[in-house]
Design a protein around this motif. Structure first.
Motif, PDB file in Angstrom:
ATOM      1  N   LEU A  90       7.949  -4.555   2.665  1.00  0.00           N
ATOM      2  CA  LEU A  90       9.396  -4.723   2.801  1.00  0.00           C
ATOM      3  C   LEU A  90       9.835  -6.091   2.287  1.00  0.00           C
ATOM      4  O   LEU A  90      10.847  -6.210   1.585  1.00  0.00           O
ATOM      5  N   ASP A  91       9.072  -7.127   2.631  1.00  0.00           N
ATOM      6  CA  ASP A  91       9.419  -8.467   2.164  1.00  0.00           C
ATOM      7  C   ASP A  91       9.301  -8.558   0.645  1.00  0.00           C
ATOM      8  O   ASP A  91      10.156  -9.144  -0.028  1.00  0.00           O
ATOM      9  N   ALA A  92       8.226  -7.961   0.089  1.00  0.00           N
ATOM     10  CA  ALA A  92       8.016  -8.007  -1.358  1.00  0.00           C
ATOM     11  C   ALA A  92       9.113  -7.274  -2.117  1.00  0.00           C
ATOM     12  O   ALA A  92       9.537  -7.711  -3.192  1.00  0.00           O
ATOM     13  N   LEU A  93       9.565  -6.158  -1.587  1.00  0.00           N
ATOM     14  CA  LEU A  93      10.579  -5.373  -2.287  1.00  0.00           C
ATOM     15  C   LEU A  93      11.983  -5.940  -2.114  1.00  0.00           C
ATOM     16  O   LEU A  93      12.791  -5.936  -3.052  1.00  0.00           O
ATOM     17  N   LEU A  94      12.272  -6.460  -0.930  1.00  0.00           N
ATOM     18  CA  LEU A  94      13.637  -6.886  -0.632  1.00  0.00           C
ATOM     19  C   LEU A  94      13.899  -8.356  -0.942  1.00  0.00           C
ATOM     20  O   LEU A  94      15.022  -8.716  -1.314  1.00  0.00           O
ATOM     21  N   PHE A  95      12.888  -9.209  -0.781  1.00  0.00           N
ATOM     22  CA  PHE A  95      13.149 -10.647  -0.857  1.00  0.00           C
ATOM     23  C   PHE A  95      12.240 -11.412  -1.824  1.00  0.00           C
ATOM     24  O   PHE A  95      12.724 -12.045  -2.751  1.00  0.00           O
ATOM     25  N   TYR A  96      10.926 -11.379  -1.601  1.00  0.00           N
ATOM     26  CA  TYR A  96      10.030 -12.233  -2.364  1.00  0.00           C
ATOM     27  C   TYR A  96       8.895 -11.407  -2.969  1.00  0.00           C
ATOM     28  O   TYR A  96       8.022 -10.919  -2.253  1.00  0.00           O
ATOM     29  N   ALA A  97       8.890 -11.299  -4.291  1.00  0.00           N
ATOM     30  CA  ALA A  97       7.924 -10.429  -4.972  1.00  0.00           C
ATOM     31  C   ALA A  97       6.485 -10.862  -4.759  1.00  0.00           C
ATOM     32  O   ALA A  97       5.568 -10.040  -4.793  1.00  0.00           O
ATOM     33  N   GLY A  98       6.253 -12.149  -4.528  1.00  0.00           N
ATOM     34  CA  GLY A  98       4.892 -12.656  -4.380  1.00  0.00           C
ATOM     35  C   GLY A  98       4.361 -12.652  -2.962  1.00  0.00           C
ATOM     36  O   GLY A  98       3.351 -13.320  -2.684  1.00  0.00           O
ATOM     37  N   ASP A  99       4.996 -11.926  -2.050  1.00  0.00           N
ATOM     38  CA  ASP A  99       4.544 -11.897  -0.657  1.00  0.00           C
ATOM     39  C   ASP A  99       3.067 -11.504  -0.572  1.00  0.00           C
ATOM     40  O   ASP A  99       2.617 -10.592  -1.273  1.00  0.00           O
ATOM     41  N   ILE A 100       2.316 -12.190   0.289  1.00  0.00           N
ATOM     42  CA  ILE A 100       0.874 -11.947   0.386  1.00  0.00           C
ATOM     43  C   ILE A 100       0.471 -11.216   1.661  1.00  0.00           C
ATOM     44  O   ILE A 100      -0.720 -10.973   1.881  1.00  0.00           O
ATOM     45  N   LEU A 101       1.439 -10.826   2.505  1.00  0.00           N
ATOM     46  CA  LEU A 101       1.066 -10.123   3.724  1.00  0.00           C
ATOM     47  C   LEU A 101       0.423  -8.772   3.413  1.00  0.00           C
ATOM     48  O   LEU A 101      -0.479  -8.334   4.131  1.00  0.00           O
ATOM     49  N   VAL A 102       0.887  -8.117   2.349  1.00  0.00           N
ATOM     50  CA  VAL A 102       0.270  -6.850   1.949  1.00  0.00           C
ATOM     51  C   VAL A 102      -1.202  -7.074   1.622  1.00  0.00           C
ATOM     52  O   VAL A 102      -2.072  -6.298   2.023  1.00  0.00           O
ATOM     53  N   MET A 103      -1.471  -8.136   0.889  1.00  0.00           N
ATOM     54  CA  MET A 103      -2.839  -8.457   0.523  1.00  0.00           C
ATOM     55  C   MET A 103      -3.695  -8.695   1.760  1.00  0.00           C
ATOM     56  O   MET A 103      -4.827  -8.219   1.852  1.00  0.00           O
ATOM     57  N   TYR A 104      -3.154  -9.425   2.741  1.00  0.00           N
ATOM     58  CA  TYR A 104      -3.894  -9.655   3.978  1.00  0.00           C
ATOM     59  C   TYR A 104      -4.157  -8.337   4.711  1.00  0.00           C
ATOM     60  O   TYR A 104      -5.230  -8.141   5.298  1.00  0.00           O
ATOM     61  N   GLY A 105      -3.179  -7.447   4.691  1.00  0.00           N
ATOM     62  CA  GLY A 105      -3.359  -6.161   5.346  1.00  0.00           C
ATOM     63  C   GLY A 105      -4.471  -5.350   4.712  1.00  0.00           C
ATOM     64  O   GLY A 105      -5.322  -4.769   5.410  1.00  0.00           O
ATOM     65  N   VAL A 106      -4.489  -5.308   3.391  1.00  0.00           N
ATOM     66  CA  VAL A 106      -5.548  -4.585   2.680  1.00  0.00           C
ATOM     67  C   VAL A 106      -6.896  -5.259   2.914  1.00  0.00           C
ATOM     68  O   VAL A 106      -7.919  -4.597   3.134  1.00  0.00           O
ATOM     69  N   LEU A 107      -6.909  -6.580   2.869  1.00  0.00           N
ATOM     70  CA  LEU A 107      -8.142  -7.331   3.107  1.00  0.00           C
ATOM     71  C   LEU A 107      -8.701  -7.031   4.494  1.00  0.00           C
ATOM     72  O   LEU A 107      -9.916  -6.829   4.655  1.00  0.00           O
ATOM     73  N   LEU A 108      -7.846  -6.970   5.501  1.00  0.00           N
ATOM     74  CA  LEU A 108      -8.309  -6.670   6.855  1.00  0.00           C
ATOM     75  C   LEU A 108      -8.829  -5.243   6.954  1.00  0.00           C
ATOM     76  O   LEU A 108      -9.855  -4.990   7.605  1.00  0.00           O
ATOM     77  N   PHE A 109      -8.140  -4.308   6.310  1.00  0.00           N
ATOM     78  CA  PHE A 109      -8.566  -2.904   6.378  1.00  0.00           C
ATOM     79  C   PHE A 109      -9.989  -2.753   5.842  1.00  0.00           C
ATOM     80  O   PHE A 109     -10.811  -2.034   6.416  1.00  0.00           O
ATOM     81  N   VAL A 110     -10.292  -3.454   4.750  1.00  0.00           N
ATOM     82  CA  VAL A 110     -11.647  -3.421   4.200  1.00  0.00           C
ATOM     83  C   VAL A 110     -12.568  -4.343   4.989  1.00  0.00           C
ATOM     84  O   VAL A 110     -13.740  -4.035   5.232  1.00  0.00           O
ATOM     85  N   GLY A 111     -12.025  -5.494   5.434  1.00  0.00           N
ATOM     86  CA  GLY A 111     -12.826  -6.492   6.127  1.00  0.00           C
ATOM     87  C   GLY A 111     -13.338  -6.063   7.483  1.00  0.00           C
ATOM     88  O   GLY A 111     -14.234  -6.716   8.043  1.00  0.00           O
ATOM     89  N   ILE A 112     -12.789  -4.974   8.025  1.00  0.00           N
ATOM     90  CA  ILE A 112     -13.312  -4.445   9.294  1.00  0.00           C
ATOM     91  C   ILE A 112     -14.808  -4.153   9.171  1.00  0.00           C
ATOM     92  O   ILE A 112     -15.560  -4.255  10.146  1.00  0.00           O
TER      93      ILE A 112
END
Length: 355
Positions: A90-112
């Motif tokens: 939502l942040d990447a689409l609405l406000f800041y294209a370079g948001d890294i929370l998505v990356m952290y989410g994917v990293l955690l999903f694999v990092g489990i």
């Protein structure tokens, strides 16, 4: 570190005739000085610290819920991953294209897959991904000659959503590669509670702070002097060495910053300005997300459109002002007993898994 994030993100919006490392070239001496400072101490140095702390926090969640079955703990972590992906998108689409929370989410999903691996596994994974970061020829923002694209400065809403969807997918899929090393080291350090018990790890913290920050400062100089205009742009083969050097030493700098701040915290009294900054840390997701609407309003062409008016130096002042405002807001929340809204949301979603 959120101040550093603001400084790192905001200069990529600026327009100019030519670019080096995300900075428009040919500015004033003040602009060159700020570009050198940001390239030396901020760019590629703040994000690894957040990757380290993110892994450390995951280790803390696992330890705090040790009495639960592993599958339940994994469910908690997957829900945290989902929160980060949704909010980040939502942040990447609405406000800041370079948001890294998505990356952290994917990293955690694999990092489990790593949270219960041995220390040897964690250190091996960290080493492999650190080497990948340091390989010559790897793409690096620190030496990029590209200016802001349509995702950063969209001419209209349709272009904004179309371009930012592509950028968000790119960040989600490739971003975790650059943060896997700090994440794995954070898991390792979190198991030993290194940052929570600095008296027990003082020698380690001093070594990491000294070596990490020194390596980051020295390793940044080829790129930092380039963005400051101290020498002309070299050939592509040289740039392909400068970029990975800047990035790899930045990872060490992130570790050094975490260690230095931990050592300083043992000597500071938690009141006044220190308590206010600590309040930001306790609401870090909220304070991070508050930055994005500012960049959106200030730089977007169909809003204020100041990308061709602000300079490197004035944009740095803007970033500092945004961070000071977030400190004031966090301090108000602390005084009134309010948790950050995004932290509260994440906690509610995560721990609904154990009900």
């Amino acid at each position: 570190m959120l101040l550093f994030i603001a400084l790192a993100n905001s200069h990529y919006f600026l327009l100019g005739e030519r670019y080096v490392g995300g900075f428009p070239a040919g500015g004033s001496r003040a602009d060159d000085a700020v570009a050198w400072l940001v390239s030396t101490f901020v760019d590629g140095r703040a994000f690894p610290m957040f990757g380290l702390l993110f892994g450390y926090g995951v280790a803390h969640i696992v330890r705090r819920n040790a009495a639960l079955e592993p599958r339940v703990v994994n469910r908690i972590l997957r829900r945290r991953s989902l929160v980060l992906v949704v909010i980040g998108l939502l942040d990447a689409l609405l406000f800041y294209a370079g948001d890294i929370l998505v990356m952290y989410g994917v990293l955690l999903f694999v990092g489990i897959l790593l949270v219960r691996r041995s220390d040897g596994w964690l250190l091996a994974v960290a080493a492999v991904f650190f080497v990948l970061t340091a390989l010559p020829g790897m793409d690096s923002f620190s030496i990029s000659t590209d200016g802001p694209d349509a995702a950063a400065l969209p001419p209209d809403l349709a272009t904004m959503f179309a371009e930012r969807s592509l950028v968000a997918a790119y960040v989600a899929l490739l971003g975790p590669i650059g943060f896997a090393c700090p994440f794995a080291i954070g898991l390792w350090a979190g198991r030993r509670r290194v940052l929570e018990r600095p008296a027990e790890h003082r020698a380690l913290l001093r070594i990491v702070a000294t070596v990490g920050i020194l390596a980051a400062v020295l390793g940044a100089q080829p790129a930092a002097l380039l963005v400051a205009g101290a020498y002309d742009r070299p050939g592509d083969q040289v740039l392909e060495l400068i970029g990975p050097l800047h990035d790899a030493t930045g990872v060490l700098g992130g570790f050094g910053y975490a260690s230095l701040i931990c050592l300083l915290a043992t000597r500071l009294r938690n009141r006044g300005v220190v308590a206010a900054i600590a309040a930001v840390g306790q609401r870090s997701m909220t304070c991070y997300l508050l930055q994005s609407p500012v960049w959106f309003v200030v730089f977007t062409p169909f809003l204020l459109g100041l990308a061709d008016i602000l300079t490197v130096a004035t944009t740095a002042l803007l970033a500092i002002g945004v961070w000071v405002a977030s400190v004031a807001l966090a301090e108000w929340m602390r005084h009134t007993g309010r948790r950050g809204p995004f932290e509260a949301l994440a906690r509610r979603v995560m721990y609904s898994a154990v009900r």
